[in-house]
Design a protein around this motif. Structure first.
Motif, short mmCIF file in Angstrom:
data_model
loop_
_atom_site.label_atom_id
_atom_site.label_comp_id
_atom_site.label_asym_id
_atom_site.label_seq_id
_atom_site.Cartn_x
_atom_site.Cartn_y
_atom_site.Cartn_z
N ARG A 104 0.84 -1.19 0.00
CA ARG A 104 0.00 0.00 0.00
C ARG A 104 0.88 1.25 0.00
NH1 ARG A 104 -5.31 -0.11 2.18
NH2 ARG A 104 -6.10 -2.22 2.52
N PRO A 105 0.44 2.31 -0.66
CA PRO A 105 1.26 3.53 -0.69
C PRO A 105 1.57 4.09 0.70
CG PRO A 105 -0.52 3.65 -2.30
CD PRO A 105 -0.77 2.43 -1.47
N GLU A 106 0.62 3.89 1.63
CA GLU A 106 0.80 4.48 2.96
C GLU A 106 1.48 3.54 3.94
OE1 GLU A 106 -3.41 2.62 3.18
OE2 GLU A 106 -2.04 3.44 1.68
N ALA A 107 1.80 2.29 3.50
CA ALA A 107 2.30 1.28 4.44
C ALA A 107 3.62 1.69 5.09
CB ALA A 107 2.46 -0.06 3.73
N LYS A 108 4.59 2.14 4.29
CA LYS A 108 5.90 2.47 4.83
C LYS A 108 5.81 3.62 5.84
CE LYS A 108 10.66 3.34 3.35
NZ LYS A 108 11.56 3.50 2.18
N ALA A 109 5.06 4.68 5.48
CA ALA A 109 4.92 5.82 6.39
C ALA A 109 4.17 5.43 7.65
CB ALA A 109 4.20 6.96 5.67
N THR A 110 3.19 4.53 7.51
CA THR A 110 2.42 4.09 8.68
C THR A 110 3.30 3.34 9.67
OG1 THR A 110 0.36 3.95 7.42
CG2 THR A 110 0.50 2.65 9.44
N LEU A 111 4.12 2.44 9.16
CA LEU A 111 5.00 1.68 10.05
C LEU A 111 6.03 2.58 10.72
CD1 LEU A 111 5.56 -1.57 7.96
CD2 LEU A 111 3.89 -1.14 9.74
N ALA A 112 6.50 3.58 9.97
CA ALA A 112 7.43 4.55 10.58
C ALA A 112 6.74 5.32 11.70
CB ALA A 112 7.96 5.51 9.51
N ALA A 113 5.47 5.69 11.48
CA ALA A 113 4.70 6.40 12.51
C ALA A 113 4.46 5.52 13.73
CB ALA A 113 3.37 6.88 11.94
N LEU A 114 4.26 4.22 13.50
CA LEU A 114 4.07 3.29 14.63
C LEU A 114 5.32 3.21 15.49
CD1 LEU A 114 2.09 0.35 12.96
CD2 LEU A 114 1.23 2.03 14.59
N ARG A 115 6.49 3.23 14.84
CA ARG A 115 7.73 3.22 15.62
C ARG A 115 7.82 4.46 16.50
NH1 ARG A 115 9.82 0.42 11.13
NH2 ARG A 115 10.09 2.33 9.93
N LYS A 116 7.35 5.59 15.98
CA LYS A 116 7.41 6.83 16.75
C LYS A 116 6.51 6.80 17.98
CE LYS A 116 8.71 10.00 13.01
NZ LYS A 116 8.29 11.18 12.21
N VAL A 117 5.41 6.04 17.91
CA VAL A 117 4.50 5.97 19.07
C VAL A 117 4.84 4.80 19.98
CG1 VAL A 117 2.61 7.16 17.91
CG2 VAL A 117 2.71 4.66 17.81
N GLY A 118 6.00 4.16 19.76
CA GLY A 118 6.48 3.17 20.71
C GLY A 118 6.26 1.72 20.38
N ILE A 119 5.87 1.40 19.13
CA ILE A 119 5.72 0.00 18.74
C ILE A 119 7.09 -0.54 18.33
CG2 ILE A 119 4.56 -1.63 17.22
CD1 ILE A 119 2.71 -0.22 19.22
N ARG A 120 7.63 -1.47 19.12
CA ARG A 120 8.98 -1.98 18.87
C ARG A 120 9.02 -3.04 17.78
NH1 ARG A 120 9.07 -2.75 24.58
NH2 ARG A 120 9.05 -4.98 24.16
N ARG A 121 8.02 -3.91 17.80
CA ARG A 121 8.02 -5.03 16.84
C ARG A 121 6.80 -4.95 15.95
NH1 ARG A 121 8.91 -10.71 19.67
NH2 ARG A 121 9.11 -11.31 17.48
N MET A 122 7.03 -5.07 14.63
CA MET A 122 5.95 -5.11 13.66
C MET A 122 6.12 -6.38 12.84
SD MET A 122 5.89 -1.07 12.75
CE MET A 122 7.59 -0.87 13.24
N ILE A 123 5.17 -7.29 13.01
CA ILE A 123 5.29 -8.64 12.48
C ILE A 123 4.33 -8.81 11.30
CG2 ILE A 123 5.08 -11.09 13.05
CD1 ILE A 123 5.18 -8.65 15.90
N MET A 124 4.80 -9.42 10.23
CA MET A 124 3.94 -9.69 9.08
C MET A 124 3.70 -11.20 9.00
SD MET A 124 4.45 -8.63 5.10
CE MET A 124 5.88 -9.67 4.85
N LEU A 125 2.43 -11.60 8.93
CA LEU A 125 2.04 -12.99 8.82
C LEU A 125 1.47 -13.23 7.42
CD1 LEU A 125 0.16 -13.34 12.24
CD2 LEU A 125 2.61 -13.61 11.79
#
Length: 816
Positions: A640-661
């Motif tokens: 998705r076009p917004e996927a990369k920016a979204t995951l970067a924003a999640l890191r900023k709010v304190g999400i350490r691990r982002m897992i893809m299944l």
């Protein structure tokens, strides 16, 4: 002993959630049956009933039959409903109403929210819904009707319609909805006047007493009404205690302090009601999104129809800048539609007519540019929309119902506060009674002991504690709904703020969910245009999803340039396809196919290019026409076009691990992960593997969210701490399954939801510290006589107001 697991929603189709009392009743019935040793609920979604039974005494089929019969009996006998009510004044009033409703014979449970939603469960053998509605009205509440009146379809007229609104005609609101605030201001003016005149020489004491008495009457009017209501059900709430404290102060000749007490108490309550009303209106505004009237095309003319009478298959006409009345598909007209009220999207979405109107079309299967939702706002052109959902089944209607239900769900912190309060209040009353007799132990008068006891009563009142959590939850849910995020109550709101790990389904969540043409690499002297034309001509004959992606991508790049007709398409199993174009044979496929038809290995340059594309997760195909290679084309389900920016924003709010299944191979998973920033790509997973992965992540991280589409990801979402569904505006299953639903099919609302939850959790903690901290400070000071009634009232009412205003900051929450 053996056990069997059964899906509860099948046994109890009317099930609302895991706290539903029908579950308790079903368990009680099953646990009393011969041969069944234990029946309990297994954690997860969908909820499952686990039955342990003795095979020697009862067969599996008999266990299932008993469970079905018990479920049917419970469903038929025990009913649930959500009732919208007006005149629920504040959190304590809501609790009073709960106690009164539970006392009605036949009522199993009752939950009342401050915004005015009553969730009630009852035994239909003891009481009917109509009787319950009458009793609720007897409690002084205005409630919405059980059924909507029938309306007649009338031709469109040149006049406007007035929507009916409920008004509060209570004689306590004779100055409008702010009557209580006006009374509090009047009390304050009287107290301030008396206070100033007390410093003026020559003012008669009787005049001062009269002015302070006016302040007491203004400030005590609504307090007295609340106290009488509580006393009638045998309870002594804080209002009664405040009146006793004021009366005691006046009896001791401290008229000014009595007036100050009731002025500040009434002002605090008036401002609390005013502030809570803002949050209430923020949620209630959802109900006003849909227009009351729709314009329906009938027999060549347009008629006005109340939206309750709309039927599936009707064609409605939506004029420019007006609200859309129903969920459906656009069949005529082009326009931009503001979908923010439902999905939270900030930019209007272009809508155009659907080309193929099938008989049994399903709304969620229709591309977004053809779908329309009730409550959204049309742009500058006329649209005609075919209705696919009745009014009560629309996305807006389901959203309103779920938000109302969420209002009645208490968070873990609120449950703790309620439990704490149950034990705390009796302890406080016992301490106050002891203080009344302090004059027998220490050298002071009864008046001094009485005065101190009243001061302690005021200081120890749990008003701020009672309102601290529900006010924050209500404001948080309201703010999220305005952004297009549905949070189903306080528990998921609090849990979301505790997350450090988020798991994502890949297809359709992190990626577009459909393949796209990504590469067209010509070989040697071949041209890119010739490569694309040839590929599109052959693949146009195929119905394979990859073929459609190739054709669509080629046409877009070629700007709809004429493409020759291919013929004689033949599928070559596990290798590719072949066809004829202008008497030349074209082969499209893998290395094996090309080696077969040429008798030689694929040229090293093409082989390396294929390898590079495959390593990147692409599906690559070689194109060969006649006697020479044209090159390579590749397709891929792109991020998705917004996927990369979204995951970067999640890191900023304190999400350490982002897992893809994903079920795709690990190579593809790692390629997508590297592109968008996933920390843990897990590929080649079956559905049960995804569930196991979530369980492992919970063991490692404590809490984990699962983001998916709510359909094939339901088992994994059920195992997660918080299930989050994408694109819930178009999917019934997604809207019902998840704890949190992102109404628009947009990932970038996820960081907002997590940041909002973190802020809500922070505010709840602040409110608890303020409310309990103030009590911890004031009670010792008043017991020792350091603080008198005046300072105690100021501090106590100040803390109540602070926690409410602090919670309402969530209504204006924005991510940085």
């Amino acid at each position: 002993m053996q056990k069997v697991q059964l899906d509860l929603p099948i046994l109890l189709p009317e099930l609302l959630d895991e706290q539903d009392n029908c579950i308790r009743l079903l368990l009680a019935d099953l646990n009393g049956k011969r041969g069944i040793s234990k029946a309990h609920i297994k954690e997860g979604q969908p909820l499952q009933l686990c039955v342990h039974y003795e095979p020697a005494l009862i067969s599996l089929s008999k266990v299932e039959e008993i469970a079905r019969n018990s479920g049917a009996e419970v469903t038929q006998r025990y009913q649930h409903t959500l009732i919208r009510a007006k005149k629920v004044r504040h959190q304590r009033h809501a609790r009073q109403l709960e106690h009164k409703l539970i006392a009605i014979p036949g009522v199993v449970t009752a939950m009342v929210s401050v915004p005015g939603t009553i969730r009630i469960e009852w035994d239909s053998e003891q009481v009917t819904e109509e009787q319950l509605r009458q009793k609720i009205q007897q409690l002084g509440l205005n409630i919405s009707p059980a059924t909507k009146p029938q309306h007649r379809r009338v031709p469109e007229q040149d006049h406007h319609h007035e929507q009916g609104h409920e008004h509060d005609h209570s004689n306590t609101n004779f100055l409008g909805e702010h009557t209580e605030l006006y009374f509090a201001i009047g009390s304050g003016i009287a107290w301030l006047t008396g206070f100033i005149l007390s410093f003026v020489d020559g003012v008669a004491p009787e005049l001062l007493i009269g002015i302070f008495t006016a302040g007491i009457l203004f400030g005590g009017y609504f307090t007295l009404i609340e106290a009488i209501g509580a006393i009638r059900q045998g309870k002594f709430e804080i209002d009664f205690l405040m009146l006793v404290a004021a009366a005691g102060a006046a009896a001791l000749g401290k008229w000014g302090e009595a007036a100050l007490l009731l002025f500040l108490f009434s002002l605090g309550h008036a401002l609390e009601h005013y502030a809570m009303n803002r949050a209430r209106k923020s949620i209630s505004a959802l109900a006003d999104l849909a227009p009351p009237i729709a314009l329906v095309r009938q027999d060549g003319q347009t008629v006005e129809v109340p939206i309750e009478d709309l039927e599936v298959g009707d064609v409605i006409v939506v004029k420019p800048n007006s609200k859309i009345a129903a969920d459906g598909i656009v069949i005529k007209g082009n326009s931009s539609v503001n979908q923010a009220p439902i999905t939270g999207e900030s930019v209007p979405v272009d809508k155009r007519p659907i080309a193929d109107l099938e008989a049994n079309i399903i709304l969620e299967d229709v591309p977004a540019e053809h779908r329309a939702f009730a409550g959204t706002i049309n742009g500058s052109s006329v649209l005609e929309i075919k209705v696919l959902r009745a009014t009560h089944d629309s996305t807006l209607a389901r959203l309103i119902t779920l938000v109302k239900e969420a209002e009645t769900q208490k968070s873990p912190t609120q449950l703790f506060a309620d439990k704490f309060e149950r034990y705390y209040v009796p302890v406080v009353l016992a301490v106050v009674v002891l203080l009344l007799f302090a004059f027998l132990v220490i050298d002071e008068t009864f008046a001094d002991s009485f005065y101190r006891a009243m001061a302690v009563l005021i200081a120890a009142s749990p008003c701020a504690l009672a309102i601290s959590t529900p006010s924050a939850v209500l404001a948080g849910v309201a703010r999220a709904a305005r952004q297009g995020v549905l949070i189903k109550g306080g528990r998921p709101l609090e849990d979301l703020g505790n997350l450090t790990a988020v798991a994502f389904d890949k297809t359709g969540t992190l990626t577009e969910g459909k393949p796209h043409l990504t590469h067209a690499i010509p070989y040697e002297n071949a041209s890119r245009e010739d490569l694309l034309i040839t590929a599109a001509a052959v693949e146009a004959l195929s119905d394979h999803p990859l073929a459609k992606a190739i054709v669509d991508g080629a046409k877009k790049e070629l700007n709809n340039k004429a493409i020759p007709l291919a013929e004689q398409l033949e599928a070559l199993i596990a290798r590719g396809v072949k066809a004829q174009i202008k008497n030349e044979t074209v082969h499209i496929g893998n290395r094996r196919l090309l080696a077969e038809i040429t008798g030689m290995p694929v040229p090293p340059v093409l082989d390396q290019q294929m390898k590079d594309l495959e390593d990147g997760g692409h599906t690559a195909m070689i194109i060969h026409r006649g006697t020479h290679y044209l090159g390579i084309i590749a397709v891929m389900d792109t991020a998705r076009p917004e996927a990369k920016a979204t995951l970067a924003a999640l890191r900023k709010v304190g999400i350490r691990r982002m897992i893809m299944l994903t079920g795709d191979n690990q190579q593809v998973a790692e390629a997508v992960a590297a592109e968008i920033g996933i920390t843990d790509p897990l590929g080649s997973l079956l559905p049960e593997d995804k569930v196991a992965a979530i369980e492992r992540l919970k063991a490692e991280e404590g809490k984990v969210a699962m983001v998916g589409d709510g359909v094939n990801d339901a088992p994994a979402m059920a195992k997660s701490t918080v299930g989050i569904a994408m694109g819930a505006a178009g999917s019934d299953v997604a809207l019902e399954t998840a704890d949190i639903a992102l109404m628009a099919d947009k990932l970038d609302n996820l960081p907002f939801a997590i940041a909002l939850s973190r802020k809500a959790k922070q505010i709840i903690k602040q409110n608890l510290v303020i409310s309990l901290g103030m009590v911890a400070i004031l009670v010792p000071l008043t017991v020792m006589g350091v603080a008198e009634i005046g300072p105690a009232v100021i501090a106590h009412e100040g803390s109540t107001l602070v926690v409410v205003l602090n919670a309402l900051r969530l209504l204006g929450f924005k991510t940085k």
